[in-house]
Design an enzyme around this catalytic site. Sequence first.
Site, mmCIF file in Angstrom:
data_model
loop_
_atom_site.group_PDB
_atom_site.id
_atom_site.type_symbol
_atom_site.label_atom_id
_atom_site.label_comp_id
_atom_site.label_asym_id
_atom_site.label_seq_id
_atom_site.Cartn_x
_atom_site.Cartn_y
_atom_site.Cartn_z
ATOM 1 N N VAL A 62 0.806 -1.227 0.000
ATOM 2 C CA VAL A 62 0.000 0.000 0.000
ATOM 3 C C VAL A 62 0.833 1.268 0.000
ATOM 4 C CG1 VAL A 62 -1.996 -1.098 1.065
ATOM 5 C CG2 VAL A 62 -0.259 -0.024 2.530
ATOM 6 N N TYR A 153 0.890 4.035 16.168
ATOM 7 C CA TYR A 153 -0.416 3.473 15.826
ATOM 8 C C TYR A 153 -1.524 4.471 16.151
ATOM 9 C CZ TYR A 153 -3.954 -0.186 15.255
ATOM 10 O OH TYR A 153 -5.025 -0.936 14.829
#
Length: 260
Positions: A62, A153
């Site tokens: 990606v 994250y």
Amino acid sequence: MSGRLIGKVALVSGGARGMGASHVRAMVAEGAKVVFGDILDEEGKAVAAELADAARYVHLDVTQPAQWTAAVDTAVTAFGGLHVLVNNAGILNIGTIEDYALTEWQRILDVNLTGVFLGIRAVVKPMKEAGRGSIINISSIEGLAGTVACHGYTATKFAVRGLTKSTALELGPGGIRVNSIHPGLVKTPMTDWVPEDIFQTALGRAAEPVEVSNLVVYLASDESSYSTGAEFVVDGGTVAGLAHNDFGAVEVSSQPEWVT
């Protein structure tokens, strides 16, 4: 199944296993044609073989714009268009802020945030041509509240939430909806090392992947036709508040009066 996605073509990133594979299977079960990508080629090919003519697997890192272009081209060539994007691919790394390496920070931004940006950018043209579309960005409850030692994250999942809103505003006039899903702890290979009771959830357990996939199907379908720029939480009640499980054992008459 009831055929809720008949006539729709979807593209899913990170679809070889875990939540991504669950999303692919759920959409195929509802009648969609699905192109899905991953860097786990053997696992991805196995899922594609299981689903036969309803799905195509492509190698998709990606972080690479050209691979996004190739994935979109596969969807358009194989199935005649593209109506749904599920930005599911993501990684997790942890560390204290003092010890968190810059390379780890940059890596998680590349995958979890830039990967989502590149996916959205790649699908706009075919969705505009179709006159409609649904982009579903998989964020996290860490996109709603912070978690110790999950700095990269948390930062990326908050950013995905913001990107969802800005793109929803821009793409709405073209009939393209953009929403984010915020799962809590889900039983997947990425989280199999995490104790299931790490969060005190109202439901007292982690989620099964299909419980997130059910929401993906809803957002991919026309049932959610007036939902865009929104956050959909699937967390068993984690962010509802602190679950003070020990309070249930306290006699009402013995509780002190608390003054705030």
